[in-house]
Write a protein that holds these residues in place. Structure first.
Motif, mmCIF file in Angstrom:
data_model
loop_
_atom_site.group_PDB
_atom_site.id
_atom_site.type_symbol
_atom_site.label_atom_id
_atom_site.label_comp_id
_atom_site.label_asym_id
_atom_site.label_seq_id
_atom_site.Cartn_x
_atom_site.Cartn_y
_atom_site.Cartn_z
ATOM 1 N N LEU A 1 0.915 -1.152 0.018
ATOM 2 C CA LEU A 1 0.020 -0.159 -0.054
ATOM 3 C C LEU A 1 0.913 1.248 0.144
ATOM 4 O O LEU A 1 0.499 2.349 -0.564
ATOM 5 C CB LEU A 1 -1.039 0.095 1.312
ATOM 6 N N PHE A 2 2.017 1.220 0.379
ATOM 7 C CA PHE A 2 3.036 2.382 0.443
ATOM 8 C C PHE A 2 3.094 2.822 -0.782
ATOM 9 O O PHE A 2 3.132 4.080 -1.048
ATOM 10 C CB PHE A 2 4.151 2.041 1.345
ATOM 11 N N TYR A 3 3.623 1.716 -1.702
ATOM 12 C CA TYR A 3 3.931 2.104 -3.140
ATOM 13 C C TYR A 3 2.829 2.575 -3.840
ATOM 14 O O TYR A 3 2.758 3.497 -4.745
ATOM 15 C CB TYR A 3 4.608 0.913 -3.703
ATOM 16 N N VAL A 4 1.624 1.781 -3.665
ATOM 17 C CA VAL A 4 0.330 2.299 -4.077
ATOM 18 C C VAL A 4 0.000 3.790 -4.016
ATOM 19 O O VAL A 4 -0.361 4.396 -4.792
ATOM 20 C CB VAL A 4 -0.890 1.414 -3.935
ATOM 21 N N ALA B 1 13.122 10.793 -9.173
ATOM 22 C CA ALA B 1 11.806 11.215 -9.137
ATOM 23 C C ALA B 1 11.392 12.310 -8.045
ATOM 24 O O ALA B 1 10.602 12.963 -8.403
ATOM 25 C CB ALA B 1 10.971 9.849 -9.026
ATOM 26 N N PHE B 2 11.835 12.096 -6.788
ATOM 27 C CA PHE B 2 11.267 12.756 -5.634
ATOM 28 C C PHE B 2 12.269 14.117 -5.558
ATOM 29 O O PHE B 2 11.571 15.044 -4.936
ATOM 30 C CB PHE B 2 11.124 11.798 -4.715
ATOM 31 N N ALA B 3 13.565 13.801 -5.816
ATOM 32 C CA ALA B 3 14.289 14.755 -5.124
ATOM 33 C C ALA B 3 13.992 16.205 -5.158
ATOM 34 O O ALA B 3 14.152 17.224 -4.385
ATOM 35 C CB ALA B 3 15.862 14.645 -5.350
ATOM 36 N N PRO B 4 13.718 16.790 -6.547
ATOM 37 C CA PRO B 4 13.442 18.283 -6.815
ATOM 38 C C PRO B 4 11.911 18.813 -6.339
ATOM 39 O O PRO B 4 11.754 19.904 -6.380
ATOM 40 C CB PRO B 4 13.466 18.436 -8.373
ATOM 41 N N LEU B 5 11.060 17.748 -5.969
ATOM 42 C CA LEU B 5 9.856 18.222 -5.987
ATOM 43 C C LEU B 5 9.461 19.113 -4.711
ATOM 44 O O LEU B 5 8.443 19.504 -4.460
ATOM 45 C CB LEU B 5 8.983 16.778 -5.965
ATOM 46 N N VAL C 1 9.347 5.876 -10.540
ATOM 47 C CA VAL C 1 8.804 5.382 -9.355
ATOM 48 C C VAL C 1 8.560 3.894 -9.642
ATOM 49 O O VAL C 1 8.745 2.815 -9.077
ATOM 50 C CB VAL C 1 7.483 6.127 -8.786
ATOM 51 N N VAL C 2 7.945 3.517 -10.750
ATOM 52 C CA VAL C 2 7.481 2.121 -11.055
ATOM 53 C C VAL C 2 8.646 1.456 -11.486
ATOM 54 O O VAL C 2 8.771 0.420 -10.950
ATOM 55 C CB VAL C 2 6.481 2.382 -12.432
ATOM 56 N N PRO D 1 19.700 -0.435 -3.870
ATOM 57 C CA PRO D 1 20.397 0.896 -4.346
ATOM 58 C C PRO D 1 19.838 1.428 -5.706
ATOM 59 O O PRO D 1 19.775 2.657 -5.621
ATOM 60 C CB PRO D 1 21.869 0.292 -4.337
ATOM 61 N N LEU D 2 19.630 0.699 -6.818
ATOM 62 C CA LEU D 2 19.224 1.209 -7.896
ATOM 63 C C LEU D 2 17.857 1.648 -7.746
ATOM 64 O O LEU D 2 17.250 2.846 -8.323
ATOM 65 C CB LEU D 2 19.182 -0.068 -9.199
ATOM 66 N N ALA D 3 16.905 0.978 -6.884
ATOM 67 C CA ALA D 3 15.481 1.493 -6.649
ATOM 68 C C ALA D 3 15.522 2.794 -5.829
ATOM 69 O O ALA D 3 14.663 3.971 -6.228
ATOM 70 C CB ALA D 3 14.759 0.534 -5.848
#
Length: 210
Positions: free
Chosen positions: A132-135, A182-186, A158-159, A173-175
């Motif tokens: 659910l965390f990823y969903v 995906a998230f760093a600049p947001l 993210v997918v 580590p790749l994930a």
């Protein structure tokens, strides 16, 4: 949305902690117990906790200026993600305690079996719960992409990160790096207000000679 600096930092700190966990895990050939096991799970626990303000921040960005349907969808994504985060936190806490109390891998396995023997623990903490965390993350990322608040490739990253972890935990580590991209600049970007549309002046028509 008014993000404090620590909330903005969470968008970068969360993926970095997940990357650190993956790297530490690669150094732990026995996969616990020991220093690597404890440090790795502490990094993972910190990373998941960092995603709590990330989920809330994305929800705020998704509901700003939207109708009831959009607000409901964003709220559902945040609730699903937070429930999943709670399950992951519980799993990491159990792993940390088991590592602290055990002298070897066999002793850890016995602790895990006792914990999972309780009704509901395995599906909630080790099965559906963490998914659910990823969903939740994907639902909010997809909504922000649909609203053109973020680029469409960010949910795709993210997918890709989720798929990598599903293939092998050695790809953590790749994930983590994909999540970082995906998230760093947001954190700062979602803090910016939507730009109001530029007013268009009425057509004055052809100028008349005086």
């Amino acid at each position: 949305m008014s993000n404090t600096p620590w909330r903005r930092t969470a968008f970068t700190a969360g993926p970095l902690c997940m990357t650190a966990y993956g790297l530490i895990r690669l150094t732990d050939g026995e996969h616990g117990p020991g220093l690597a096991w404890s440090l790795g799970h502490l990094a993972f626990l910190t990373g998941v906790l960092c995603f709590v303000p990330v989920l809330l921040g994305m929800r705020r960005a998704a509901v700003r200026g939207r109708g009831p349907a959009g607000r409901g969808f964003a709220a559902a994504g945040a609730v699903i993600g937070l429930l999943g985060a709670a399950a992951v936190v519980a799993q990491a806490a159990i792993d940390l305690v088991a590592g602290f109390l055990s002298e070897d891998r066999e002793a850890m396995r016995e602790i895990f079996e006792r914990v999972k023997s309780h009704a509901g623990v395995e599906p909630v903490v080790y099965g559906v719960g963490p998914l659910l965390f990823y969903v939740g993350l994907l639902l909010l990322m997809a909504q922000l992409a649909a609203l053109r608040r973020i680029a469409a490739w960010r949910p795709a990253a993210v997918v890709a990160g989720i798929v990598a972890t599903g293939i092998s935990l050695d790809l953590l580590p790749l994930a983590g790096l994909l999540f970082l991209v995906a998230f760093a600049p947001l954190g700062r970007r979602l803090d910016r207000p939507d730009r109001p549309p530029v007013p268009v002046s009425p057509d004055p028509g052809p100028l008349r000679a005086r």
